[in-house]
Scaffold this motif. Structure first.
Motif, PDB file in Angstrom:
ATOM      1  N   ASP A   1       0.830  -1.209   0.000  1.00  0.00           N
ATOM      2  CA  ASP A   1       0.000   0.000   0.000  1.00  0.00           C
ATOM      3  C   ASP A   1       0.860   1.252   0.000  1.00  0.00           C
ATOM      4  O   ASP A   1       0.569   2.233  -0.699  1.00  0.00           O
ATOM      5  CB  ASP A   1      -0.920  -0.016   1.221  1.00  0.00           C
ATOM      6  CG  ASP A   1      -1.945   1.101   1.181  1.00  0.00           C
ATOM      7  OD1 ASP A   1      -2.769   1.124   0.254  1.00  0.00           O
ATOM      8  OD2 ASP A   1      -1.904   1.968   2.065  1.00  0.00           O
TER       9      ASP A   1
ATOM     10  N   CYS B   1     -14.964   1.722  -1.718  1.00  0.00           N
ATOM     11  CA  CYS B   1     -15.293   0.385  -1.217  1.00  0.00           C
ATOM     12  C   CYS B   1     -16.660   0.424  -0.546  1.00  0.00           C
ATOM     13  O   CYS B   1     -17.063   1.439   0.033  1.00  0.00           O
ATOM     14  CB  CYS B   1     -14.251  -0.093  -0.208  1.00  0.00           C
ATOM     15  SG  CYS B   1     -12.630  -0.424  -0.909  1.00  0.00           S
TER      16      CYS B   1
ATOM     17  N   GLU C   1     -16.377  -2.856   4.091  1.00  0.00           N
ATOM     18  CA  GLU C   1     -15.331  -3.558   3.331  1.00  0.00           C
ATOM     19  C   GLU C   1     -13.978  -2.911   3.617  1.00  0.00           C
ATOM     20  O   GLU C   1     -13.755  -1.755   3.270  1.00  0.00           O
ATOM     21  CB  GLU C   1     -15.631  -3.488   1.831  1.00  0.00           C
ATOM     22  CG  GLU C   1     -14.586  -4.141   0.950  1.00  0.00           C
ATOM     23  CD  GLU C   1     -14.375  -5.595   1.278  1.00  0.00           C
ATOM     24  OE1 GLU C   1     -13.302  -5.919   1.844  1.00  0.00           O
ATOM     25  OE2 GLU C   1     -15.280  -6.395   0.992  1.00  0.00           O
ATOM     26  N   TRP C   2     -13.088  -3.672   4.291  1.00  0.00           N
ATOM     27  CA  TRP C   2     -11.774  -3.113   4.642  1.00  0.00           C
ATOM     28  C   TRP C   2     -10.657  -3.589   3.723  1.00  0.00           C
ATOM     29  O   TRP C   2      -9.527  -3.159   3.856  1.00  0.00           O
ATOM     30  CB  TRP C   2     -11.425  -3.463   6.090  1.00  0.00           C
ATOM     31  CG  TRP C   2     -11.278  -4.929   6.353  1.00  0.00           C
ATOM     32  CD1 TRP C   2     -10.154  -5.690   6.224  1.00  0.00           C
ATOM     33  CD2 TRP C   2     -12.298  -5.820   6.794  1.00  0.00           C
ATOM     34  NE1 TRP C   2     -10.394  -6.992   6.543  1.00  0.00           N
ATOM     35  CE2 TRP C   2     -11.711  -7.110   6.907  1.00  0.00           C
ATOM     36  CE3 TRP C   2     -13.662  -5.668   7.115  1.00  0.00           C
ATOM     37  CZ2 TRP C   2     -12.435  -8.230   7.312  1.00  0.00           C
ATOM     38  CZ3 TRP C   2     -14.365  -6.789   7.517  1.00  0.00           C
ATOM     39  CH2 TRP C   2     -13.759  -8.036   7.611  1.00  0.00           C
ATOM     40  N   HIS C   3     -10.964  -4.495   2.770  1.00  0.00           N
ATOM     41  CA  HIS C   3      -9.960  -4.920   1.794  1.00  0.00           C
ATOM     42  C   HIS C   3      -9.891  -3.870   0.686  1.00  0.00           C
ATOM     43  O   HIS C   3     -10.608  -3.946  -0.307  1.00  0.00           O
ATOM     44  CB  HIS C   3     -10.315  -6.290   1.210  1.00  0.00           C
ATOM     45  CG  HIS C   3     -10.266  -7.394   2.218  1.00  0.00           C
ATOM     46  ND1 HIS C   3     -11.369  -7.782   2.944  1.00  0.00           N
ATOM     47  CD2 HIS C   3      -9.244  -8.186   2.626  1.00  0.00           C
ATOM     48  CE1 HIS C   3     -11.028  -8.774   3.760  1.00  0.00           C
ATOM     49  NE2 HIS C   3      -9.742  -9.031   3.598  1.00  0.00           N
ATOM     50  N   ALA C   4      -9.024  -2.892   0.877  1.00  0.00           N
ATOM     51  CA  ALA C   4      -9.010  -1.737  -0.016  1.00  0.00           C
ATOM     52  C   ALA C   4      -8.057  -1.886  -1.191  1.00  0.00           C
ATOM     53  O   ALA C   4      -8.144  -1.104  -2.147  1.00  0.00           O
ATOM     54  CB  ALA C   4      -8.652  -0.480   0.771  1.00  0.00           C
TER      55      ALA C   4
ATOM     56  N   ARG D   1      -7.810   0.252  -4.534  1.00  0.00           N
ATOM     57  CA  ARG D   1      -6.693   1.205  -4.541  1.00  0.00           C
ATOM     58  C   ARG D   1      -5.965   1.208  -5.881  1.00  0.00           C
ATOM     59  O   ARG D   1      -5.415   2.236  -6.302  1.00  0.00           O
ATOM     60  CB  ARG D   1      -5.727   0.817  -3.408  1.00  0.00           C
ATOM     61  CG  ARG D   1      -4.517   1.719  -3.267  1.00  0.00           C
ATOM     62  CD  ARG D   1      -4.908   3.054  -2.678  1.00  0.00           C
ATOM     63  NE  ARG D   1      -3.750   3.931  -2.603  1.00  0.00           N
ATOM     64  CZ  ARG D   1      -3.264   4.633  -3.609  1.00  0.00           C
ATOM     65  NH1 ARG D   1      -3.843   4.561  -4.813  1.00  0.00           N
ATOM     66  NH2 ARG D   1      -2.224   5.421  -3.456  1.00  0.00           N
TER      67      ARG D   1
ATOM     68  N   ALA E   1     -11.532   2.728   1.914  1.00  0.00           N
ATOM     69  CA  ALA E   1     -12.291   1.586   2.438  1.00  0.00           C
ATOM     70  C   ALA E   1     -13.509   2.061   3.227  1.00  0.00           C
ATOM     71  O   ALA E   1     -13.559   3.205   3.701  1.00  0.00           O
ATOM     72  CB  ALA E   1     -11.386   0.748   3.340  1.00  0.00           C
ATOM     73  N   GLN E   2     -14.502   1.172   3.332  1.00  0.00           N
ATOM     74  CA  GLN E   2     -15.646   1.351   4.231  1.00  0.00           C
ATOM     75  C   GLN E   2     -16.308   2.724   4.076  1.00  0.00           C
ATOM     76  O   GLN E   2     -16.324   3.521   5.018  1.00  0.00           O
ATOM     77  CB  GLN E   2     -15.207   1.150   5.683  1.00  0.00           C
ATOM     78  CG  GLN E   2     -14.532  -0.190   5.924  1.00  0.00           C
ATOM     79  CD  GLN E   2     -14.405  -0.509   7.390  1.00  0.00           C
ATOM     80  OE1 GLN E   2     -15.359  -0.961   8.010  1.00  0.00           O
ATOM     81  NE2 GLN E   2     -13.229  -0.302   7.956  1.00  0.00           N
TER      82      GLN E   2
ATOM     83  N   SER F   1     -16.229  -1.246  -5.088  1.00  0.00           N
ATOM     84  CA  SER F   1     -15.428  -2.453  -4.871  1.00  0.00           C
ATOM     85  C   SER F   1     -15.869  -3.194  -3.620  1.00  0.00           C
ATOM     86  O   SER F   1     -16.156  -2.576  -2.590  1.00  0.00           O
ATOM     87  CB  SER F   1     -13.944  -2.065  -4.746  1.00  0.00           C
ATOM     88  OG  SER F   1     -13.146  -3.198  -4.470  1.00  0.00           O
TER      89      SER F   1
ATOM     90  N   SER G   1     -14.812  -7.105  -1.627  1.00  0.00           N
ATOM     91  CA  SER G   1     -14.124  -8.395  -1.623  1.00  0.00           C
ATOM     92  C   SER G   1     -14.868  -9.447  -0.824  1.00  0.00           C
ATOM     93  O   SER G   1     -14.727 -10.642  -1.083  1.00  0.00           O
ATOM     94  CB  SER G   1     -12.701  -8.235  -1.045  1.00  0.00           C
ATOM     95  OG  SER G   1     -11.906  -7.426  -1.878  1.00  0.00           O
TER      96      SER G   1
END
Length: 356
Positions: free
Chosen positions: A80, A104, A108-111, A115, A133-134, A155, A157
């Motif tokens: 990142d 996102c 959802e924290w899988h950014a 990204r 995210a989120q 997005s 995941s």
């Protein structure tokens, strides 16, 4: 440079980046990317075939229990930070292809997948707002009203965020902004993006940028979830979701009766078991929401692979499913999903890729 030579060079850069992120060496990781750009590798290729490829490998290695959670988090953080500085080492075209908002789904924290997209879009000449995210739907919609983008790239995941994604898609469309959905949550073929009414779907950042080269269709008139998912009228999704806490407690108590060894669990082991059961209930509820049993069985296959890689018999899932089925005996769709899942678990393991 021939295609074969270029492919070999990209693979070598990816291997060096892998070595750097798994060693926790942020500076070495940055050097790999700068060197790749310096030898003439296309920036988009560096983004998607080096950085993103390494990130996917990180996920696979964690699932196979060859990386710890701490190692996975450290590698992701380094990737990142490498992405955050990516734009400072190359020139970009002036935006001339429209403006896209990238966000996102809330929760959802899988950014990382999201990204990557704004970097690719900017390289191609788009203006791109990356919200991270989120992102709660009201804040996203407020941004749309303020900036007037041509589209939202949403997005996700984790499939358990699909009900929230549905509400977000509908809210964006009510703000007259079309949505392109992407990420593993929407299925490998985009089935859930279509089901939830998104104007488009793309499997990755490269495909999303290709699709956005042409304007997305404008949203149709506003609609309600029941318009897309009439099966929700049976209320099974709502009732299972509302009773999830009770279901977890009841199943946990039932497992202790069936499996006496669990009575000696520490508080931490009980906490982990309760969290695992909560995930099972949440995926069951999501499968009820979208009306697709494959979502639930896919999650259980992935979970079975994770357990097996950590020396826990996958068959340990079966008693939990049986207890859930008993608790939900008055819910025909839920019990049907649970019966199918138990049969599926008796078949050979399907691998350990992260589920939709």
């Amino acid at each position: 440079m021939s295609t074969a030579t270029r492919t070999t060079a990209v693979a070598e850069h990816a291997e060096r980046l892998w070595d750097a992120v798994t060693a926790g060496d942020e500076y070495a990781a940055g050097d790999v990317v700068v060197r790749a750009l310096g030898d003439g590798t296309d920036p988009e290729t560096v983004l998607l075939d080096v950085i993103a490829a390494v990130q996917r490998r990180v996920g696979r290695e964690w699932a196979a229990n060859r990386l710890t959670v701490a190692q996975e988090h450290a590698a992701t953080a380094i990737n990142d930070r490498v992405l955050a500085t990516f734009g400072y080492v190359l020139s970009r075209p002036e935006p001339h292809l429209g403006r896209i908002t990238v966000a996102c789904v809330d929760g959802e924290w899988h950014a990382m997948p999201a990204r990557l997209l704004p970097e690719v879009l900017r390289l191609r000449g788009f203006g791109a707002d990356y919200l991270g995210a989120q992102v709660p739907a009201p804040h996203l919609v407020a941004h749309l009203h303020r900036t007037g983008p041509d589209a939202v790239a949403l997005s996700g995941s984790l499939a358990t965020r699909l009900p929230t994604a549905h509400a977000t898609i509908t809210a964006c469309q009510a703000a007259a902004t079309p949505v392109i959905a992407g990420g593993a949550a929407f299925g490998p073929d985009g089935r859930y993006a279509r089901l939830l009414g998104a104007e488009a779907w793309a499997p990755d950042a490269r495909a999303a940028a290709d699709r956005l080269a042409e304007p997305l269709p404008r949203p149709q008139t506003a609609h309600l979830p029941l318009d897309d998912l009439p099966h929700l009228a049976d209320q099974e999704y709502t009732l299972v979701t509302r009773s999830s806490g009770r279901l977890v407690k009841t199943v946990l108590a039932g497992l202790e009766e069936r499996l006496p060894a669990m009575r000696a669990y520490t508080d931490l082991q009980r906490q982990y078991t309760a969290e695992d059961l909560a995930h099972v209930v949440e995926y069951l509820a999501t499968a009820l929401y979208v009306g697709d049993g494959e979502l639930f069985t896919g999650f259980l296959s992935w979970t079975a692979g994770i357990l097996t890689a950590r020396g826990v018999p996958a068959a340990s899932l079966v008693p939990a499913l049986e207890l859930l089925e008993a608790e939900l005996r008055d819910f025909p769709r839920a019990t049907g999903l649970l019966r199918t899942a138990r049969t599926h678990l008796a078949e050979p393991a399907a691998g350990s890729e992260r589920p939709a």
